[in-house]
Design an enzyme around this catalytic site. Structure first.
Site, PDB file in Angstrom:
ATOM      1  N   ARG A 138       6.961  13.912   2.919  1.00 37.49           N
ATOM      2  CA  ARG A 138       6.584  15.067   1.772  1.00 37.49           C
ATOM      3  C   ARG A 138       6.926  16.526   2.298  1.00 37.49           C
ATOM      4  O   ARG A 138       7.357  17.449   1.211  1.00 37.49           O
ATOM      5  CB  ARG A 138       5.145  15.218   1.808  1.00 37.49           C
ATOM      6  N   CYS A 196       8.296   0.229   1.116  1.00 40.85           N
ATOM      7  CA  CYS A 196       7.534   0.025   2.175  1.00 40.85           C
ATOM      8  C   CYS A 196       7.170  -1.275   2.631  1.00 40.85           C
ATOM      9  O   CYS A 196       6.281  -1.608   3.221  1.00 40.85           O
ATOM     10  CB  CYS A 196       5.984   0.874   1.990  1.00 40.85           C
ATOM     11  N   ASP A 253       0.706   7.213 -12.470  1.00 40.36           N
ATOM     12  CA  ASP A 253       0.418   6.064 -11.905  1.00 40.36           C
ATOM     13  C   ASP A 253      -0.359   5.380 -12.909  1.00 40.36           C
ATOM     14  O   ASP A 253      -0.853   5.845 -13.881  1.00 40.36           O
ATOM     15  CB  ASP A 253      -0.683   6.291 -10.604  1.00 40.36           C
ATOM     16  N   PHE A 259       4.373   6.330  -9.343  1.00 40.30           N
ATOM     17  CA  PHE A 259       3.408   5.780  -8.234  1.00 40.30           C
ATOM     18  C   PHE A 259       2.403   6.979  -7.406  1.00 40.30           C
ATOM     19  O   PHE A 259       2.671   6.853  -5.927  1.00 40.30           O
ATOM     20  CB  PHE A 259       4.231   5.041  -7.411  1.00 40.30           C
TER      21      PHE A 259
END
Length: 393
Positions: free
Chosen positions: A212, A337, A250, A228
């Site tokens: 970030r 992930c 999202d 997302f």
């Protein structure tokens, strides 16, 4: 003294290399009376001791706590928690006045397989991924409070969705030390609400902190699309970085509500931000060429190896849509992930998407999890977060 689990001949080789798992297929027999969650000793075929760990029914039958023949006591928990804190102090993550959000314990990466502890201000959120850690939760919490001192005042236990349902443990999420309604934490000077009651993981994706920060440096004067978005972390970093507009997307209405609250917490009444509760693929289909910085941080597409093929197709399809709509000179932050998706798997999926789009694409950065999510050198499976920053002509 603990009861024993006995290995088949030759199955101790991975343990000799300090890998912290014993798979069920490596076990020859177990002593009578061993139950799930028990601390046991692992014995080689020749009778030699090799490890102490937690026993559990399933593919991973033993998670190793120590390769020394010790008793797992309060002193053990205190020693391991102290080592975890010390590492985070030495790399400048803990005790940072601009950041009170970090992972204190990262399972195998901190030699505590099956245990995760995230700190959000004065509250530590503890999560067990093994029955053994669940059984020890109160001992661990007691030593955690001692080790952390004034850093924390509350310990929230959140393992309702991370333990095997067949174990019928009947546990509930809740505070096992202290209690607080204050769910606001600080990351790199930005504030956000943590939904440790019902949110994903422990309530926030702590593992994207460094990524970030990197995005913030690229956001100036750009139109940003955060897909997302979950709690909106990338969105409010982009706003601090000077983005012209930020759109958060999202499929979860609850995530959109949390994103809006977090943006308002940092940038009240800022008209640059808009949030949309929509399916990611449908939104990208209609996105046009409005964006020159796109973040793709989807949930894990593959939870297990059987899902790997479909997951890679999903990553290719998602990134192709981003390549097709991003403006010339745009930057794409894209992530996986999924632990079963390797760096090579992921890069090949992105390569395929780029080739199908016909765009000229260059890699600017290769991203991974931060220092408070360390990878045990003997357990490469712990390297789960993969990311690329791409420049698209």
């Amino acid at each position: 003294m603990y009861k024993n689990v006995y290995l088949k001949r030759g199955k101790e080789e991975s343990l000799k290399r300090f890998h912290p798992w014993v798979f069920s297929g490596a076990i020859h027999s177990i002593d009578d009376g061993i139950e799930e969650g028990d601390t046991i000793r692992v014995i080689c075929e020749n009778g030699d001791f090799i490890a102490v760990g937690h026993y559990q029914i399933g593919s991973i039958a033993v998670r190793v706590l120590s390769f020394k023949d010790i008793i797992i006591s309060d002193d053990y928990w205190k020693m391991r928690l102290s080592a975890a804190l010390q590492m985070r102090q030495r790399v400048g993550i803990a005790d940072n006045p601009y950041n009170n959000t970090y992972r204190l314990v990262h399972g195998e990466g901190d030699f505590l397989p099956g245990l995760v502890i995230d700190c959000y201000g004065k509250t530590a959120v503890m999560q067990a991924h093994s029955i053994g850690m669940h059984m020890c939760r109160k001992d661990i919490a007691r030593q955690l409070v001692k080790v952390m001192g004034s850093r924390i005042e509350n310990v929230y236990y959140k393992s309702e969705t991370t333990l095997p349902f067949k174990a019928e443990l009947g546990q509930e999420n809740g505070f096992i030390y202290g209690g607080s309604d204050d769910n606001t934490a600080v990351e790199n000077g930005l504030r956000f609400h943590v939904d440790w009651l019902k949110g994903q993981k422990t309530g926030f994706f702590v593992d994207q902190r460094d990524n970030r920060s990197l995005l913030e440096h690229y956001a100036k004067e750009r139109n940003v699309l955060n897909m997302f978005c979950y709690t909106g972390g990338f969105s409010f970093y982009a706003m601090r970085g000077g983005a012209k507009l930020v759109h958060s997307v999202d499929s979860s209405a609850k995530a959109i509500e949390l994103t809006n609250r977090n943006v308002e917490l940092n940038f009240p009444n800022d008209e640059r931000h808009h949030a949309y509760c929509e399916d990611a693929f449908k939104f990208l289909d209609a996105a046009g060429d409005n964006y020159d910085l796109i973040i793709l941080d989807p949930p894990a597409f593959a939870k297990h190896r059987m899902a790997l093929h479909n997951a890679l197709k999903g990553y290719t399809r998602l990134n192709l849509k981003a390549f097709e709509c991003i403006r010339k000179g745009g930057i794409l932050f894209t992530f996986s992930c999924s632990q079963v998706v390797t760096k090579d798997h992921f890069r090949n999926a992105i390569f395929t998407a780029a080739a199908l789009s016909g765009r000229q694409v260059r890699i600017l950065h290769q991203l991974h999890q931060p220092a408070d999510h360390p990878v045990n050198i003997y357990h490469p499976e712990g390297e789960y977060l993969k990311g690329l920053v791409l420049y698209v002509e």
